[in-house]
Write an enzyme that holds these catalytic residues in place. Structure first.
Site, PDB file in Angstrom:
ATOM      1  N   ASP A 173       0.869  -1.181   0.000  1.00 61.12           N
ATOM      2  CA  ASP A 173       0.000   0.000   0.000  1.00 61.12           C
ATOM      3  C   ASP A 173       0.907   1.232   0.000  1.00 61.12           C
ATOM      4  O   ASP A 173       1.496   1.572   1.026  1.00 61.12           O
ATOM      5  CB  ASP A 173      -0.906   0.023   1.235  1.00 61.12           C
ATOM      6  CG  ASP A 173      -1.974  -1.067   1.232  1.00 61.12           C
ATOM      7  OD1 ASP A 173      -1.719  -2.146   0.647  1.00 61.12           O
ATOM      8  OD2 ASP A 173      -3.049  -0.852   1.829  1.00 61.12           O
TER       9      ASP A 173
ATOM     10  N   LYS B 183      -6.838   3.526  -3.296  1.00 61.89           N
ATOM     11  CA  LYS B 183      -7.244   3.511  -1.885  1.00 61.89           C
ATOM     12  C   LYS B 183      -7.469   4.941  -1.421  1.00 61.89           C
ATOM     13  O   LYS B 183      -6.723   5.842  -1.806  1.00 61.89           O
ATOM     14  CB  LYS B 183      -6.138   2.808  -1.088  1.00 61.89           C
ATOM     15  CG  LYS B 183      -6.310   2.796   0.424  1.00 61.89           C
ATOM     16  CD  LYS B 183      -5.167   2.000   1.064  1.00 61.89           C
ATOM     17  CE  LYS B 183      -5.103   2.216   2.566  1.00 61.89           C
ATOM     18  NZ  LYS B 183      -3.993   1.488   3.203  1.00 61.89           N
TER      19      LYS B 183
ATOM     20  N   LYS C  11     -10.074   0.327  -2.325  1.00 61.43           N
ATOM     21  CA  LYS C  11      -9.979   0.083  -0.887  1.00 61.43           C
ATOM     22  C   LYS C  11     -10.369   1.362  -0.167  1.00 61.43           C
ATOM     23  O   LYS C  11      -9.820   2.428  -0.434  1.00 61.43           O
ATOM     24  CB  LYS C  11      -8.561  -0.346  -0.496  1.00 61.43           C
ATOM     25  CG  LYS C  11      -8.382  -0.547   1.018  1.00 61.43           C
ATOM     26  CD  LYS C  11      -7.001  -1.108   1.339  1.00 61.43           C
ATOM     27  CE  LYS C  11      -6.729  -1.105   2.852  1.00 61.43           C
ATOM     28  NZ  LYS C  11      -5.402  -1.673   3.194  1.00 61.43           N
TER      29      LYS C  11
END
Length: 212
Positions: free
Chosen positions: A89, A151, A180
């Site tokens: 991430d 995300k 996400k």
């Protein structure tokens, strides 16, 4: 629909101890969460703690500001994968995005994706700092660079996920990348609403509470 299978059980606090990370991994195994998400220094410990389980291991890089050099982020990503991370991430370079340095932003995402090969790459936009036009551009750049997910947030900015942002992100990425949602998701109803809007993964430190 299994809510647990959408959750990245997360502890990214500066104060997280070895015991805290062990507890995070134990909870993820017990509850059947999709993944745990930790800082780079905890990857080896988490990998060991998750042995013989189906729980994936995600690590954050360039966290939480996104303002490190590309070389540093690439090294960090490779190091995390080497230590056992299944997913990365990364935080986008927000300053570059706001400076309209789109090529640099895209190249950085691409370089990290290249460095981690077939591992999953999620690009954190930190939507609280962006205009709608910047969010759209960040989503487009992420898809073009080969990211698997976009995300919403780090959880360390001035705001977290919002339904409006997820709707915008979904409109831009369509089926070309997953989404996400993370930052401030603390109850089951909210989590389910995000999934209804097309979110594949929920990043939260409140996983066990969400399942109650």
């Amino acid at each position: 629909m299994d809510l647990a299978d959408h959750i990245d059980h997360t502890n990214l606090k500066a104060t997280a101890t070895m015991d805290d990370i062990q507890k995070l991994c134990d909870e993820a195994k017990t509850q059947g969460f999709y993944a745990v998400c930790v800082n780079g220094c905890h990857v080896s410990l988490a990998k060991k703690a998750l042995e013989n389980s189906k729980v994936k291991l995600a690590a954050v890089i360039g966290f939480p500001l996104g303002a490190m050099s590309t070389k540093t982020k690439v090294f960090e990503a490779k190091d995390c994968v080497l230590n056992g991370a299944d997913e990365i991430d990364m935080v986008i370079n927000i300053g570059w995005l706001k400076s309209k340095m789109y090529e640099a932003v895209g190249n950085e995402i691409q370089a990290i994706k290249l460095a981690i090969g077939d591992k999953i790459l999620k690009v954190i936009l930190e939507t609280c700092y962006l205009t709608d036009a910047e969010k759209e551009k960040a989503c487009s750049l992420s898809v073009e660079a080969g990211a698997n997910f976009v995300k919403t947030s780090t959880g360390f900015g001035s705001g977290g996920a919002t339904f409006e942002d997820v709707i915008l992100m979904k409109r831009v990425v369509g089926n070309k990348a997953k989404i996400k949602a993370s930052g401030g998701i603390k109850d089951k109803e909210t989590a389910l609403k995000y999934i209804e809007l097309g979110v594949s993964r929920i990043g939260t430190s409140s996983g066990p509470t969400l399942l109650k």
